[in-house]
Design a protein around this motif. Structure first.
Motif, PDB file in Angstrom:
ATOM      1  N   VAL A  25       0.868  -1.179  -0.001  1.00  0.00           N
ATOM      2  CA  VAL A  25       0.173  -0.078  -0.028  1.00  0.00           C
ATOM      3  C   VAL A  25       0.784   1.185  -0.193  1.00  0.00           C
ATOM      4  N   LEU A  26       0.844   2.143  -0.857  1.00  0.00           N
ATOM      5  CA  LEU A  26       1.467   3.268  -0.752  1.00  0.00           C
ATOM      6  C   LEU A  26       1.504   4.097   0.334  1.00  0.00           C
ATOM      7  N   PRO A  27       2.639   4.641   1.014  1.00  0.00           N
ATOM      8  CA  PRO A  27       2.556   5.303   2.247  1.00  0.00           C
ATOM      9  C   PRO A  27       1.676   6.517   2.140  1.00  0.00           C
ATOM     10  N   GLN A  28       1.974   7.054   1.188  1.00  0.00           N
ATOM     11  CA  GLN A  28       0.984   8.524   1.035  1.00  0.00           C
ATOM     12  C   GLN A  28      -0.564   8.137   1.224  1.00  0.00           C
ATOM     13  N   ARG A  29      -0.722   6.961   0.529  1.00  0.00           N
ATOM     14  CA  ARG A  29      -2.362   6.757   0.909  1.00  0.00           C
ATOM     15  C   ARG A  29      -2.590   6.465   2.201  1.00  0.00           C
ATOM     16  N   LEU A  30      -1.612   5.669   2.952  1.00  0.00           N
ATOM     17  CA  LEU A  30      -1.824   5.538   4.430  1.00  0.00           C
ATOM     18  C   LEU A  30      -2.190   6.733   5.166  1.00  0.00           C
ATOM     19  N   ARG A  31      -1.274   7.886   4.913  1.00  0.00           N
ATOM     20  CA  ARG A  31      -1.397   9.126   5.320  1.00  0.00           C
ATOM     21  C   ARG A  31      -2.802   9.686   5.330  1.00  0.00           C
ATOM     22  N   PHE A  32      -3.052   9.792   3.943  1.00  0.00           N
ATOM     23  CA  PHE A  32      -4.159  10.212   3.327  1.00  0.00           C
ATOM     24  C   PHE A  32      -5.352   9.826   3.781  1.00  0.00           C
ATOM     25  N   TYR A  33      -5.521   8.341   4.222  1.00  0.00           N
ATOM     26  CA  TYR A  33      -6.572   7.683   4.894  1.00  0.00           C
ATOM     27  C   TYR A  33      -6.455   8.179   6.323  1.00  0.00           C
ATOM     28  N   GLU A  34      -5.438   8.523   7.080  1.00  0.00           N
ATOM     29  CA  GLU A  34      -5.511   8.592   8.433  1.00  0.00           C
ATOM     30  C   GLU A  34      -5.921  10.046   8.352  1.00  0.00           C
ATOM     31  N   GLU A  35      -5.282  10.987   7.746  1.00  0.00           N
ATOM     32  CA  GLU A  35      -5.912  12.550   7.861  1.00  0.00           C
ATOM     33  C   GLU A  35      -7.191  12.696   7.453  1.00  0.00           C
TER      34      GLU A  35
END
Length: 419
Positions: A25-35
């Motif tokens: 999973v792309l790390p930027q997508r992880l941060r997007f989902y979190e934010e």
């Protein structure tokens, strides 16, 4: 909450990148989902759960990403779940504890009471089912500077949690049949409406067309604010919406809309109010603003809402006082009111002590409602031989000559008026 559920520290970029690589999973997508508080796709959830040794159900429960299927499973095992969680009902003890604090009004008159402080402190002191209408215009979380110096740049999850807290208290304060109005950006009201749909009866999403002509990149230009309208119980105790004049050409007085061809059914008191309001002006000019540091609401908006949902003597509550527009209109319309403002209240008090100018403005506004044609337009239409309230077109389709709408001259054109 997603990163915490995965055992990750949002500040630890290395651990996030490592898990993202293992889960593909792309790390930027992880941060997007979190934010943004958005749920990952099913495939991503499954890969994230597998990478952390959790089942998908465990990950959903830990991160709060509970869907209807999980709710149904929890409901089917309610006794077992209650045994695990403890059988005491969840109570907002923090809010209830606030009810023990002493409270002194900053201003009080025959109709209203204004408190200065945190709205949650004051709301906790008010009795359940004690108000007929709540109007709430909270901060929009746009990082604006308010006189109260509140934090207007909360994380999305914190902002929504705070909103749900004051909404829960608002619901408690409402009488059965009482109305709740929430003024906010469409973005936030999509979330708040989802919460309110579990507790109140949805009536309308009112779009208030207000343009500020700001440049926008990569998005459609936002031209409306959202006004949510919910009711406690099956139906409102009070509902009498104003009717508006027909739309006519100001030059030649001709009809600008055919209303589906049903002019014979027009109400002499005017046209039904719809859920798109394009006649509410923004309060921009310094001459009319009561609070220079931030936007404020139009008297016209509050007049319409209060008129629609309350009667004289009813109680209106607004937990976010701002410039005091809700209280001023409630006072002028002989409603009881309770107000709260966390910031300075001197401006509100000064306003409440001198309402003569606003009373005149409100009288002018009220004169423009509940007429199919305003008196001057009625007179001009009679002079031009157009139909008026006294001779609304009736019967089956028929033809009649009227001046051309586009030119405003005496040129004649054939209009088909259908019943």
């Amino acid at each position: 909450m997603l990163l915490a559920a995965l055992g990750l520290d949002p500040k630890n970029t290395r651990s996030i990148n490592d898990l993202a690589k293992r889960a593909e999973v792309l790390p930027q997508r992880l941060r997007f989902y979190e934010e943004q508080g958005i749920e990952p796709t099913n495939e991503e959830l499954q890969r994230l759960a597998a990478a952390t040794g959790l089942t998908e159900l465990e990950l959903r429960l830990k991160s709060g990403l509970i869907n209807r299927a999980i709710i149904e499973r929890l409901s089917a095992h309610a006794q077992d779940v209650a045994g695990i969680l403890g059988n005491s009902p969840a109570i907002n003890s923090k809010v209830r504890a606030r009810a023990n604090k002493s409270l002194k009004p900053a201003f009080k008159n025959a109709l209203g009471t204004l408190f200065q402080g945190d709205c949650m402190d004051i709301m906790a002191r008010l009795p359940s089912e004690s108000v007929d209408m709540v109007f709430a215009d909270p901060p929009f979380n746009l990082d604006k500077l308010y006189p109260s110096e509140i934090d207007d740049n909360l994380r999305k999850s914190h902002y929504l949690q705070w909103c749900e807290e004051w909404l829960a208290e608002s619901i408690r304060l409402l009488k059965d049949g009482g109305s709740l109005f929430v003024w906010n950006l469409p973005k936030w009201n999509t979330y708040l409406s989802a919460y309110l749909n579990r507790h109140l009866n949805f009536r309308h999403w009112i779009a208030v067309d207000i343009k500020y002509s700001l440049p926008m990149q990569s998005k459609l230009y936002p031209s409306h604010y959202s006004l949510l309208y919910f009711v406690k119980g099956p139906r409102p105790t009070t509902f009498h919406a104003d009717r508006l004049p027909m739309e006519v050409c100001p030059a030649c007085c001709a009809d600008l809309k055919d209303y589906g061809g049903y002019k014979d059914k027009m109400n002499p008191l005017g046209v039904n109010l719809c859920d798109v309001w394009n006649d509410i002006p923004p309060v921009r000019h310094a001459k009319y603003k009561k609070r220079k540091e931030a936007n404020e609401l139009s008297i016209k908006l509050l007049d319409r809402v209060i008129e629609m949902s309350t009667n004289e003597g009813d109680c209106v509550f607004d937990p976010f006082g701002g410039s005091g527009t809700t209280y001023a209109v409630a006072e002028l319309k002989k409603r009881k009111w309770i107000g709260v403002e966390v910031g300075p209240v001197d401006g509100i008090i000064e306003r409440m002590e001198s309402l003569d100018e606003e009373a005149e403005y409100l009288d002018r506004l009220r004169a423009g409602y509940n007429h199919l044609f305003l008196p001057e337009m009625e007179r001009r239409r009679k002079e031009l031989g157009r139909w008026t309230v006294g001779n609304i077109p009736k019967g089956p389709s028929r033809k009649r000559k009227e001046p051309d709408i586009g030119t405003g001259t005496g040129d004649q054109r054939l209009l088909e008026i259908e019943s």
